[in-house]
Design a protein around this motif. Structure first.
Motif, PDB file in Angstrom:
ATOM      1  N   LYS A  63      -4.458   8.370  -9.988  1.00 46.77           N
ATOM      2  CA  LYS A  63      -4.675   6.957  -9.702  1.00 46.77           C
ATOM      3  C   LYS A  63      -4.384   6.092 -10.922  1.00 46.77           C
ATOM      4  O   LYS A  63      -3.808   4.997 -10.811  1.00 46.77           O
ATOM      5  CB  LYS A  63      -6.113   6.725  -9.232  1.00 46.77           C
ATOM      6  N   THR A 103      -0.617   5.928 -11.389  1.00 49.73           N
ATOM      7  CA  THR A 103      -0.055   5.016 -10.380  1.00 49.73           C
ATOM      8  C   THR A 103      -0.277   3.565 -10.779  1.00 49.73           C
ATOM      9  O   THR A 103       0.615   2.712 -10.652  1.00 49.73           O
ATOM     10  CB  THR A 103      -0.707   5.297  -9.013  1.00 49.73           C
ATOM     11  N   ARG A 117       0.830  -1.204   0.000  1.00 48.38           N
ATOM     12  CA  ARG A 117       0.000   0.000   0.000  1.00 48.38           C
ATOM     13  C   ARG A 117       0.866   1.257   0.000  1.00 48.38           C
ATOM     14  O   ARG A 117       0.507   2.289  -0.574  1.00 48.38           O
ATOM     15  CB  ARG A 117      -0.915  -0.014   1.227  1.00 48.38           C
ATOM     16  N   SER A 118       2.031   1.147   0.627  1.00 44.12           N
ATOM     17  CA  SER A 118       2.919   2.319   0.697  1.00 44.12           C
ATOM     18  C   SER A 118       3.379   2.761  -0.687  1.00 44.12           C
ATOM     19  O   SER A 118       3.622   3.949  -0.915  1.00 44.12           O
ATOM     20  CB  SER A 118       4.133   1.996   1.566  1.00 44.12           C
ATOM     21  N   ARG A 163       1.567   2.660  -3.489  1.00 42.66           N
ATOM     22  CA  ARG A 163       0.471   3.443  -4.044  1.00 42.66           C
ATOM     23  C   ARG A 163       0.426   4.833  -3.410  1.00 42.66           C
ATOM     24  O   ARG A 163       0.298   5.851  -4.115  1.00 42.66           O
ATOM     25  CB  ARG A 163      -0.863   2.725  -3.818  1.00 42.66           C
ATOM     26  N   GLU A 164       0.520   4.865  -2.075  1.00 43.86           N
ATOM     27  CA  GLU A 164       0.446   6.143  -1.386  1.00 43.86           C
ATOM     28  C   GLU A 164       1.613   7.053  -1.750  1.00 43.86           C
ATOM     29  O   GLU A 164       1.441   8.271  -1.905  1.00 43.86           O
ATOM     30  CB  GLU A 164       0.415   5.914   0.123  1.00 43.86           C
ATOM     31  N   LEU A 182       0.901   8.524  -5.220  1.00 47.84           N
ATOM     32  CA  LEU A 182      -0.130   9.548  -5.151  1.00 47.84           C
ATOM     33  C   LEU A 182       0.389  10.803  -4.466  1.00 47.84           C
ATOM     34  O   LEU A 182       0.038  11.936  -4.849  1.00 47.84           O
ATOM     35  CB  LEU A 182      -1.357   9.011  -4.404  1.00 47.84           C
ATOM     36  N   ALA A 183       1.248  10.651  -3.444  1.00 52.81           N
ATOM     37  CA  ALA A 183       1.808  11.809  -2.732  1.00 52.81           C
ATOM     38  C   ALA A 183       2.712  12.634  -3.633  1.00 52.81           C
ATOM     39  O   ALA A 183       2.844  13.856  -3.444  1.00 52.81           O
ATOM     40  CB  ALA A 183       2.569  11.333  -1.498  1.00 52.81           C
TER      41      ALA A 183
END
Length: 550
Positions: A430, A433, A417-418, A420-421, A424-425
Motif C-alpha cells: 500500500k 502504491t 480506484r482501478s 490502486r487495485e 496492489l495486484a
C-alpha cells in the motif's frame, strides 16, 4: 423564448459575461495601478509662476502634480479672494519641495490666483537623502568657503562634484554596513562566548586573556575604520551648491546630502528615458529612505520572497501528509468528518486570529523556551523569543494549511480506484502504491493547493504585523554570517510596506505614487510565483496523463 430558456443559452451567456466582466475588472485595476505607479519615475517638469496672496505676489517653484475642479464657495470659505461669476474653478496641486525651508511639501492653489506658467531650463531638481526634493535656480558651486564655478559653467562643475560625492557616500555606506558591521558582529560573538563560558563555569584566566587579546585587536580595527570614516565624511562635506529659491534667498545645499540632481526642463526625451530606467532600477535595488517615501524597496522584495519560500517548504509536506492520512489511511467515520469540517472552517478564520495565535504560541512559548535551552548566554535579549521570519512563516503555514489539505484530498479522490487495485495486484504494498503511483498522479492538485497558498500568504499583512514584519529591517535574513539563513530576524514585506507608506507616512502626497508602484510590484511578484508553480503543475499533469486514463 421558453425554448430558448430551456436550452440553457441564457446561463451560458450570463456565465461568459461574468467572466468577461471579471477579466476587465482585473485589467482595469492593473492599468490604474501601473498608470499611477510607473509614471512616478519619469522626470517631472518644474514650473515657475506667481501666486496672488491677498495684496502681494508670491513666486512659486515646483512640480504640477494634480488638477481638479472645486467650488468657488469652498475656496472663499477657506480664505481665498476669488472674483469670478463661475460656480466652479480649477485648482492645482504643486509639489513645492524645500520642506526644510517652508515646512510643507505639497500645497493646493486656485488656478485664477496663479500667473502664467514658465519652465526655465536652469531650475534644479535636487533629490536629497533627507527632507525630500529641493528646487531652485543654480547660482554657484562651492568648495568649502570658496566659489569654484558660477554662471553657465556651474552646471558642468556641479555634475562632476555630485558624482564624486555619490561615490564617497557609497564608500561611507559600505564601511558603515559591511566593515564596521563585521567588526561589531565579531565583538558580539566574543561577548556571547565569554558569557557562555561564564554560565558553564569554564571562564578561566587563559580564556579571559585570549578573549581580551581578540577584543583589543577588534577595538583597534574599529578605531582604524572610524578614523577612515571621519576622513571620508570631512571629504564629502566640503562641496556644496548655491541655488536661489522661490522667495529669492540664496540657499546652500551640501552635496553630502544630495542623492541625485538634474535639470528636468533641459532634458531631452532620450535623457528622460535613461533617467526613468535608472530610477526604476534604484527602486528595485536600493534601501528605502525618508520614512519609506523615497528610495527603493529591495529589502521588502527579498523579505517577501524569502518568507513565501520558507512557508511553502513548511506547509507543503504537512498539508500533503494530513490529506494522505485522512483519505488513504484513516477510517472514514464521524471523527474524520468532524476533522474535515474543522479544516474547512479554519479556512474562514480571520487572519489576525492566526497572528495572535502565532505571537502567543510560537513567539512567547516556543521561542522563549528555545532561548532558555539553546541561547542562555544571549538572555535577557531574545533570539527566537521575539517576532521573526521563522514564526511569520509558521503562522502563514497554519493559515494556508486548510487550502493545501483540501486541494490534495480532491486530487487523491480523483485517482481511479482501478489504478490502486492494479498496483496492489502486481504485488506492490500500500505504501509503494501510494508513493509511486497515487501521489504522482495527484501532484497537479497538490501544486494547485500550493499556488493558492502562495497567493494568499504573499498578500497577507495583519498576522505579519504581530509575528515578524517591521517598518525597516537593519539587515536581510540571509547574509554571509553562519548559519547564513537567519530565521530569527525581523524582515520587511511588500504588503506591510504598502500599508505603512500609504497610511502611516507623514508625507501622504509624496508617498502615494510609491503605494501604487509597490502594489503593482507585489501583484507581479505573486504572478511570477504562481506562474512558476502553474508551469510545474502542467508539466506533472502531462507526465502522468497516461495513468489517468487507465
Amino acid at each position: 423564448m421558453k425554448d430558448w430558456l430551456k436550452s440553457g443559452s441564457p446561463w451560458i451567456w450570463m456565465t461568459g459575461g461574468a467572466v468577461a466582466l471579471a477579466v476587465l475588472s482585473v485589467f482595469f485595476v492593473l492599468w490604474m495601478t501601473a498608470a499611477k505607479g510607473l509614471t512616478h519615475f519619469w522626470p517631472k517638469a518644474v514650473l515657475e509662476t506667481t501666486f496672488r496672496d491677498g495684496d502681494r505676489q508670491v513666486r512659486l517653484i515646483g512640480e504640477l502634480r494634480e488638477t481638479e475642479e472645486v467650488s468657488v464657495r469652498r475656496l472663499q470659505e477657506a480664505g481665498f479672494k476669488i472674483d469670478t461669476q463661475d460656480a466652479f474653478v480649477e485648482r492645482v496641486l504643486i509639489k513645492l519641495g524645500n520642506r526644510d525651508l517652508t515646512g510643507q511639501d505639497f500645497r493646493w492653489f486656485p488656478r485664477p490666483l496663479l500667473g502664467e506658467f514658465s519652465y526655465p531650463r536652469d531650475i534644479l531638481t535636487v533629490e536629497r537623502h533627507e527632507w525630500g526634493n529641493f528646487y531652485g535656480h543654480l547660482k554657484a558651486v562651492k568648495e568649502g568657503d570658496q566659489v569654484v564655478a558660477e554662471g553657465p559653467q556651474a552646471w558642468g562643475e556641479l555634475q562632476a562634484r555630485v558624482q564624486r560625492a555619490q561615490r564617497l557616500f557609497r564608500e561611507i555606506l559600505r564601511i558603515e554596513k559591511d566593515d564596521i558591521g563585521d567588526v561589531n558582529y565579531r565583538i558580539e560573538q566574543l561577548r556571547l562566548r565569554e558569557r557562555k563560558a561564564q554560565l558553564q563555569g569554564k571562564l578561566d584566566d587563559a580564556l579571559k586573556a585570549e578573549l581580551a587579546q581578540q577584543r583589543a585587536a577588534l577595538d583597534a580595527e574599529f578605531a582604524r575604520l572610524q578614523e577612515r570614516l571621519q576622513k571620508l565624511r570631512e571629504d564629502i562635506g566640503r562641496d556644496a551648491l548655491v541655488a536661489e529659491v522661490a522667495d529669492g534667498r540664496a540657499v546652500e545645499v551640501k552635496l553630502a546630502l544630495v542623492a541625485d540632481v538634474y535639470q528636468a526642463n533641459a532634458m531631452s526625451t532620450a535623457d528622460k528615458i535613461v533617467h526613468y530606467v535608472r530610477k526604476f532600477w534604484e527602486f528595485l535595488t536600493d534601501d528605502p529612505r525618508e520614512a519609506n517615501t523615497e528610495g527603493g524597496i529591495f529589502p521588502a522584495i527579498f523579505g517577501t520572497v524569502t518568507m513565501v519560500l520558507v512557508m511553502s517548504v513548511i506547509v507543503t509536506p504537512f498539508g500533503i501528509m494530513a490529506a494522505v492520512y485522512m483519505r488513504e489511511y484513516a477510517k472514514q467515520g464521524p471523527l474524520i468528518r468532524v476533522i474535515r469540517v474543522s479544516v474547512n472552517n479554519l479556512a474562514g478564520v480571520p487572519s489576525i486570529v492566526y497572528g495572535v495565535f502565532g505571537l502567543g504560541f510560537f513567539v512567547y512559548v516556543l521561542g522563549g523556551n528555545i532561548d532558555r535551552l539553546f541561547y542562555p548566554e544571549a538572555l535577557p535579549a531574545p533570539t527566537f523569543g521575539t517576532p521573526g521570519l521563522m514564526w511569520a512563516s509558521l503562522t502563514l503555514a497554519i493559515l494556508t494549511l486548510p487550502v493545501v489539505i483540501v486541494a490534495t484530498e480532491e486530487g487523491l479522490a480523483r485517482v481511479p480506484r482501478s489504478v490502486r487495485e492494479g498496483s496492489l495486484a502486481l504485488g506492490a504494498t500500500k505504501a509503494e502504491t501510494l508513493i509511486r503511483t497515487v501521489l504522482p498522479m495527484a501532484s497537479p492538485a497538490m501544486m494547485t493547493g500550493l499556488i493558492l497558498a502562495v497567493a494568499r500568504a504573499a498578500g497577507e499583512v495583519a498576522p505579519l504585523m504581530l509575528v515578524g514584519v517591521v517598518k525597516l529591517a537593519p539587515s536581510l535574513p540571509i547574509d554571509g554570517y553562519p548559519p547564513f539563513i537567519h530565521l530569527e530576524r525581523k524582515f520587511m514585506h511588500l504588503g506591510f510596506h504598502i500599508y505603512d507608506v500609504g497610511f502611516q507616512s507623514p508625507n501622504v502626497e509624496a508617498a502615494r505614487p510609491l503605494v501604487y508602484a509597490t502594489a503593482l510590484l507585489l501583484v507581479i511578484l505573486i504572478m511570477v510565483l504562481n506562474l512558476a508553480a502553474i508551469k510545474l503543475r502542467n508539466h506533472l499533469r502531462e507526465k502522468y496523463r497516461g495513468l489517468e486514463s487507465v
